[in-house]
Enzyme design. Structure first.
Site, PDB file in Angstrom:
ATOM      1  N   GLY A 186       0.905  -1.196  -0.250  1.00 17.44           N
ATOM      2  CA  GLY A 186       0.076  -0.022   0.208  1.00 17.44           C
ATOM      3  C   GLY A 186       0.957   1.423   0.145  1.00 17.44           C
ATOM      4  CB  SER A 187      -0.107   4.717   1.293  1.00 16.36           C
ATOM      5  OG  SER A 187      -0.989   4.592   0.554  1.00 16.36           O
ATOM      6  CB  THR A 188       4.362   1.620   3.603  1.00 21.76           C
ATOM      7  OG1 THR A 188       4.281   0.380   2.900  1.00 21.76           O
ATOM      8  CG2 THR A 188       3.505   1.424   4.900  1.00 21.76           C
TER       9      THR A 188
ATOM     10  CE  LYS B 158       0.022   6.669  -1.836  1.00 19.09           C
ATOM     11  NZ  LYS B 158      -0.679   7.230  -1.147  1.00 19.09           N
TER      12      LYS B 158
END
Length: 483
Positions: A212-214, A216
Site C-alpha cells: 500500500g501507501s508505505t 510511496k
C-alpha cells in the site's frame, strides 16, 4: 577343470569383486551422505543423545533440553516463552525436523559442526560439546510487539538502522515449539497444519503482501534521486483525480477534501495522495522505480538474516495504468515487514542500508567465536540530502498527518501509513501498514520498525495504518529507545 566349473568360478569371483567394490564405495564415499540423511534414525538418535546448545537473547537462553523418560532419544528440546520467540528460534522437533535458527545452526547446536572439533576429535570421530547462537533480539522490543499485536493476524520487524541488528521479529498468531518437539506430538502438529491462520508461517519474513501507501516512500526517493523534483517542498504537476493512462478510470484519494492537487511530496506523504504518486511512477517510468526498489532490497531472492526471507517484488512488463497503481503499492507489488523496515532504516541511517541480521555471534562450547556479524555489509541507497528530506517529510506525517498514533514523548518520530487493498475490487478487509523510525535526541539511539496487521477483527471502516499498525510500531520504538 571343465568349462562349466571354470565359468562358475569366474562368475563367483566377479560377484565377490562387485560386493567389495560396492562396500568400499559405501564406506569411502556414501558414508557421510547416509549418516546425514534425514531418514536415517541413527542420525536423530545421535542428535538428541546429549543436551543441545542454546539460542540466546540478551544473555539468557530461550531454549533448553530436557531428559526424556523413554525411547532411544535421550533429550528433547524445550523453549522459554516459546510463542514469543518462535519467529526467531523456529522449532527443533524429533519428528518434524528443524526450522529458522534451529535448522540453520543445527550442526553447532547439536555438536556435529566440524568447526567444533579439534584435530584429535576429527580423527577419532568424537563428538564435541555443542555451541550457542547469540541473537541481536532485544527482549523488551520483542515483548512490546508481541503484546501489541495480541490476537491480531500480523507481523512486525524492528531494526537498528546503524548496525542492521534485528531488535524484534514478531509474527502472530504464534505457536509454542515445545508442543511439537517430541515424537508423540502428532495431534499438535496436525492442528498447526490445519489452522487457517497458519501460525507456522513467519509473516515477518515469509509472507509478502501489497505494501500500500508505505511504498510511496520508494517512489518519492526515486523522484528526488532522479531530479524529477528538487525538494520535498516543490509543488508537483499532479491533477486530482489522476486519469489512469489508457484507461477510463481515475486514480482518486481516500480523502476527497485533502489538498492533493499539485501537492508537494511532503504534503502528498502527509495526506497519502494517490494521484501524486501514481503520476510520479508513470513520469519516472517503471524501470527507474524498479531500480530504486531493488536498491532498497526488492526482487532479492537471496536475502538471509540468516533465515531466508521471501523476496519482496516490484513487477516487470506493466502498462502505464499498472505502473501508476504500482506507485501506490498496489497492482503486483508485494513486500514483507522486513523489507519495509529496511526502507525506513536506510532513510534513518542517512541513506545507507546496513544488512539486516538477527544473529550477532555463533560460539563454540567454550564461548570461542565461530561466526561474527558485528561488521555488516553496507550500501548507499540514496544521497544524504534525499534521506534527510524524506526523514523530514516522515516527521510531518507523524506530527501533522496520518501517523499521529506513532508519537513518542521526547523523541523524533517519522513514519508512513498504508492501507493496502485486499481481494478482487478490494472486496476483503484491507491490510493495515506502518513503517517508521524514531530517534532519541539525547542519546542518539535510533530504531526503525515496520508493522502489518492483516486481520484484527475490526470493521472494514476501522481499518487504517494509523489506527491498527502505528500503535504497535510506537510501542516497539518506545521500548527500543528506552533500552
Amino acid at each position: 577343470m571343465n568349462t562349466t566349473i571354470r565359468r562358475a568360478a569366474v562368475f563367483s569371483l566377479l560377484l565377490v569383486l562387485a560386493l567389495l567394490v560396492r562396500a568400499t564405495w559405501v564406506q569411502a564415499y556414501d558414508a557421510r551422505a547416509l549418516a546425514t540423511n534425514e531418514n536415517n534414525h541413527r542420525r536423530t538418535i545421535a542428535q538428541y543423545a546429549q543436551p543441545l546448545g542454546d539460542i540466546v537473547v540478551a544473555g539468557s537462553a530461550v531454549t533448553g533440553s530436557a531428559r526424556t523418560e523413554h525411547g532411544d532419544l535421550a533429550y528433547q528440546r524445550t523453549y522459554t516463552d516459546g510463542a514469543l520467540y518462535a519467529p526467531v528460534t523456529g522449532y527443533s522437533s524429533q519428528a518434524y525436523g528443524a526450522t529458522q535458527l534451529e535448522g540453520i545452526h543445527a550442526g553447532v547446536l547439536d555438536g556435529t559442526d566440524e568447526r567444533l572439533k579439534d584435530p584429535l576429535d576429527a580423527l577419532t570421530g568424537a563428538r564435541q560439546k555443542p555451541g550457542d547462537v547469540l541473537t541481536t533480539i532485544d527482549p523488551a522490543v520483542q515483548k512490546a510487539g508481541f503484546e501489541a499485536l495480541g490476537d491480531a493476524k500480523g507481523a512486525a520487524v524492528a531494526l537498528d538502522p546503524a548496525t542492521g541488528d534485528v531488535l524484534g521479529m514478531v509474527s502472530t498468531p504464534s505457536y509454542d515449539p515445545s508442543a511439537i518437539s517430541g515424537t508423540g506430538d502428532g495431534d499438535a502438529w496436525q492442528k498447526l497444519l490445519d489452522d487457517p491462520d497458519k501460525p507456522l508461517v513467519n509473516r515477518a519474513l515469509r509472507q509478502p503482501l501489497p505494501p500500500g501507501s508505505t511504498f510511496k516512500l520508494v517512489v518519492a526517493a526515486a523522484a528526488l534521486e532522479e531530479g524529477l523534483y528538487g525538494s520535498v517542498d516543490e509543488r508537483t504537476d499532479s491533477p486530482d483525480p489522476y486519469p489512469l493512462p489508457g484507461s477510463t478510470k481515475d486514480l482518486t484519494n481516500e480523502n476527497p477534501a485533502a489538498p492533493c492537487e499539485d501537492a508537494s511530496l511532503r504534503t502528498a506523504l502527509r495526506y497519502s495522495c494517490n494521484n501524486v504518486f501514481g503520476k510520479l511512477a508513470v513520469d519516472l517510468g517503471q524501470d527507474k522505480v524498479r531500480a530504486m526498489a531493488e536498491k532498497f532490497g526488492f526482487n532479492d531472492d537471496a536475502l538471509d538474516v540468516p533465515v531466508r526471507a521471501w523476496a519482496s517484488v516490484y513487477p516487470t512488463g506493466m502498462d502505464d495504468a499498472q505502473t501508476a497503481l504500482s506507485g501506490i503499492g498496489q497492482f503486483s507489488v508485494t513486500a514483507t515487514p522486513l523489507q519495509m523496515s529496511m526502507v525506513s532504516a536506510a532513510l534513518a541511517n542517512d541513506g545507507v542500508l546496513a544488512s539486516p541480521h538477527m544473529v550477532s555471534e555463533v560460539v563454540d562450547g567454550d564461548g570461542g567465536t565461530l561466526e561474527s556479524y558485528e561488521d555488516p555489509d553496507e550500501r548507499r541507497i540514496v544521497s544524504s540530502s534525499v534521506a534527510e528530506q524524506l526523514r523530514s517529510a516522515m516527521v510531518t506525517v507523524v506530527e501533522d498527518g496520518t501517523g499521529s498514533n506513532a508519537r513518542i514523548a521526547g523523541a523524533e518520530v517519522g513514519g508512513k501509513t498504508g492501507t493496502a487493498q485486499h481481494g478482487e475490487n478490494n472486496s476483503r478487509t484491507p491490510y493495515a501498514w506502518f513503517t517508521s523510525w524514531a530517534e532519541d535526541p539525547g542519546s542518539g539511539k535510533q530504531v526503525a520498525v515496520a508493522v502489518i496487521v492483516q486481520d484484527s477483527g475490526a470493521e472494514r471502516s476501522e481499518v487504517s495504518g494509523n489506527g491498527l499498525a502505528a500503535p504497535v510500531a510506537q510501542k516497539m520504538m518506545a521500548a527500543a529507545l528506552a533500552g
